[in-house]
Design a protein around this motif. Structure first.
Motif, mmCIF file in Angstrom:
data_model
loop_
_atom_site.group_PDB
_atom_site.id
_atom_site.type_symbol
_atom_site.label_atom_id
_atom_site.label_comp_id
_atom_site.label_asym_id
_atom_site.label_seq_id
_atom_site.Cartn_x
_atom_site.Cartn_y
_atom_site.Cartn_z
ATOM 1 N N ILE A 132 -7.639 -53.196 31.767
ATOM 2 C CA ILE A 132 -6.624 -52.181 32.085
ATOM 3 C C ILE A 132 -7.519 -50.987 32.246
ATOM 4 N N ARG A 133 -6.259 -49.600 32.236
ATOM 5 C CA ARG A 133 -6.754 -48.326 32.376
ATOM 6 C C ARG A 133 -6.792 -47.782 31.836
ATOM 7 N N GLY A 134 -7.880 -46.971 31.827
ATOM 8 C CA GLY A 134 -8.083 -45.107 30.785
ATOM 9 C C GLY A 134 -8.898 -45.873 29.995
ATOM 10 N N ALA A 135 -9.715 -46.888 29.898
ATOM 11 C CA ALA A 135 -10.863 -46.819 28.969
ATOM 12 C C ALA A 135 -11.373 -46.266 28.252
ATOM 13 N N LEU A 136 -12.439 -45.516 29.382
ATOM 14 C CA LEU A 136 -13.575 -45.104 28.847
ATOM 15 C C LEU A 136 -12.595 -43.782 27.892
ATOM 16 N N PRO A 137 -11.446 -42.895 28.642
ATOM 17 C CA PRO A 137 -11.307 -42.042 27.629
ATOM 18 C C PRO A 137 -10.300 -41.749 26.794
ATOM 19 N N MET A 138 -9.869 -43.729 26.644
ATOM 20 C CA MET A 138 -9.373 -44.210 25.220
ATOM 21 C C MET A 138 -10.417 -44.182 23.895
ATOM 22 N N ALA A 139 -11.926 -44.958 24.691
ATOM 23 C CA ALA A 139 -13.035 -44.841 23.687
ATOM 24 C C ALA A 139 -13.481 -43.335 22.714
ATOM 25 N N ILE A 140 -13.431 -42.625 23.795
ATOM 26 C CA ILE A 140 -13.535 -41.420 23.298
ATOM 27 C C ILE A 140 -13.089 -40.953 22.715
ATOM 28 N N SER A 141 -11.405 -40.986 22.429
ATOM 29 C CA SER A 141 -10.898 -39.923 21.757
ATOM 30 C C SER A 141 -10.397 -41.320 20.607
ATOM 31 N N ALA A 142 -10.613 -42.348 21.014
ATOM 32 C CA ALA A 142 -10.785 -43.490 19.812
ATOM 33 C C ALA A 142 -11.995 -43.788 18.742
ATOM 34 N N ARG A 143 -13.186 -42.757 18.930
ATOM 35 C CA ARG A 143 -14.086 -42.069 18.395
ATOM 36 C C ARG A 143 -14.316 -40.699 17.564
ATOM 37 N N GLU A 144 -13.388 -39.727 18.002
ATOM 38 C CA GLU A 144 -13.135 -39.054 17.789
ATOM 39 C C GLU A 144 -11.881 -39.060 16.765
ATOM 40 N N ASN A 145 -11.693 -40.206 16.868
ATOM 41 C CA ASN A 145 -10.118 -40.465 15.350
ATOM 42 C C ASN A 145 -10.655 -41.250 14.538
#
Length: 510
Positions: free
Chosen positions: A117-130
């Motif tokens: 999929i697209r955007g795995a890195l920014p989603m992983a970073i935001s997931a950690r922050e949440n």
């Protein structure tokens, strides 16, 4: 029966948590997805149904309602296939309920295998922050997402593998990345030692790299403009981890990150064709995406045959060159993409390319030359710090010994020393190199003696340059002084900087 799984979506260059709520109830068989999903999400109904059946599980013949919450934000992409499928299997009792601190991402093939999929890195970073502790996603995105610390990344290849992992039938080891291994020095396949002659252009490139200045190359076809531009990233300082993460996020969102790539560690060089649209160059679209100017973030955007680009695309460059970011407004949201780039533009002096060339005669009429040059507006030229003429290399140079030609590493070391001086000078002011100096800060950081000031005034009186051009010359002078190891800007530093404006007067009369 109701189930809730967690997934992620992208807004701008950041991710946010999406609750995938699934309700299965009695009624006429149907499968509806609500929550402002685009066409890709609507089509996931068919992918999920086929993937569940072809993976050997039972698909319920009942009324299925899927809600993507928050329902007031537009969502797009194929990453919701996996959480929808797992949610349906949880509702039907074929899979155990999943923990609230786990996120599911992935596109399903009809046979149940998982696609990237697209955007795995920014989603992983935001997931950690949440507060998310673990993430299950396709194998092809695992290395990219594993760059994020303090979150467990579980790669999977199929829906069966995810189901067995959740049910405890198999173990999947979380993937771990040693970021330091991905930072390799001199990982370029080109070098400035390949270029014979063109010492004046190499000097201008060194100044541009040291101060983060934009540069224009004017010369006949075959003079080496493209060859020189492609080697420019090799003299820029190595990227920091923060820069690499930000660049990788942008390319992940745009879908230009190669599969199984964790980080982009080299300076990006983007060279779009002159037929590119304004949206593709600057960014935007129905659902906004970053354009070339953002894909070149912390790197180089090279526009060859510059006058052949669309006029609206050329003029749209003004704002990102000035502000170092792109803002795209839509009814529901405003998206901001970073665009800290060094712009290199290359052009011929006339339509045939041979104006001023000693080896060929120009065949263009004065009107054709004027129309060609007028495609570039004065305000845009003002935003280009260095204007450099690229002449043909003497054929004798090709046969000379190249032992004395400087390599990119030698030039880069001088650039790094100059950048270090600038970081120290502007510490605490959110300025990293000379080209970023705002007009109200020039007087604070740059001092000129009377002799140098008078020379600049005389130059401006003769050429009638703008206040922006004056500030550009001052910033370039500061960079030349930094390369020279001088804290004081001297007469010769300004004199060299002024040479990079004579070309503007010679060809464009502005």
């Amino acid at each position: 029966m109701l189930s809730i799984t967690k997934s992620m979506a992208i807004m701008g260059i950041d991710g946010y948590v999406v609750d995938v709520e699934i309700d299965i109830s009695n009624g006429l068989p149907s499968f509806d997805i609500v929550g402002l999903g685009d066409t890709e999400i609507k089509e996931s109904r068919d992918r999920v149904r086929a993937a569940i059946k072809n993976s050997g599980y039972k698909f319920p013949v009942e009324k299925i309602t899927v809600n993507l919450a928050p329902a007031n934000t537009k969502k797009e992409g194929t990453s919701f296939d996996l959480p929808i499928a797992i949610g349906i299997l949880i509702c039907t009792g074929q899979v155990k309920p999943i923990k609230d601190n786990t996120v599911l991402l992935g596109e399903l093939s009809l046979d149940g295998s998982l696609r990237s999929i697209r955007g795995a890195l920014p989603m992983a970073i935001s997931a950690r922050e949440n507060g998310i502790k673990s993430m299950i996603l396709p194998y092809g995105n695992a290395k990219e997402a594993a760059v994020t610390k303090d979150i467990s990344i579980f790669p999977a290849k199929s829906l069966n593998e995810v189901v067995d992992f959740i049910n405890g039938s198999i173990m999947i080891e979380p993937i771990k990345i040693n970021i330091e291994e991905y930072f390799k020095k001199d990982d370029y396949d080109v070098d400035f030692s390949d270029v014979k002659g063109q010492e004046n252009v190499k000097r201008a490139f060194e100044i541009a790299a040291a101060g983060g200045h934009n540069i224009m190359l004017v010369g006949p076809p075959g003079a080496g403009k493209t060859m020189l531009a492609r080697r420019f990233p090799t003299i820029l300082p190595e990227m920091t981890l923060e820069e690499a993460l930000e660049v990788t996020k942008i390319h992940s969102i745009a879908g230009t990150l190669p599969e199984n790539t964790s980080l982009i560690t080299n300076r990006v060089f983007r060279a779009p064709h002159h037929t590119i649209s304004t949206v593709s160059l600057i960014g935007g679209g129905r659902i906004p995406k970053p354009g070339e100017v953002s894909l070149a973030h912390y790197g180089v955007l090279f526009l060859d045959e510059f006058p052949e680009f669309r006029r609206d695309a050329i003029e749209a460059l003004r704002q990102p060159l000035e502000d170092e970011f792109v803002t795209i407004s839509r009814v529901n949201a405003t998206f901001t993409y970073p665009a800290k780039i060094i712009l290199i533009i290359a052009l011929n002096p006339c339509p045939c390319g041979f104006l001023g060339d000693e080896a060929h005669e120009c065949r263009c009429t004065p009107n054709e030359i004027r129309r060609y040059q007028n495609k570039i507006s004065g305000p845009l030229l003002d935003r280009i710090d260095l204007h450099v003429e690229v002449n043909r290399v003497d054929k004798q140079k090709y046969f000379e010994d190249d032992k004395n030609i400087e390599t990119s590493e030698i030039i880069r070391n001088r650039v790094k020393k100059a950048r270090e001086k600038q970081l120290k000078r502007y510490h605490g002011s959110n300025i990293f190199f000379n080209s970023q100096l705002k007009n109200n800060m020039i007087k604070k950081f740059i001092k000129l003696d009377n002799k140098t000031t008078e020379m600049i005034k005389d130059f401006f009186d003769r050429l009638g340059l703008s206040a922006r051009a004056y500030n550009k010359i001052i910033k370039v002078s500061r960079t030349i002084a930094d390369l020279d190891g001088s804290e004081q800007i001297k007469y010769e530093h300004v004199a060299e900087a002024l040479q990079y404006r004579n070309l503007n007067n010679k060809y464009f009369n502005s």
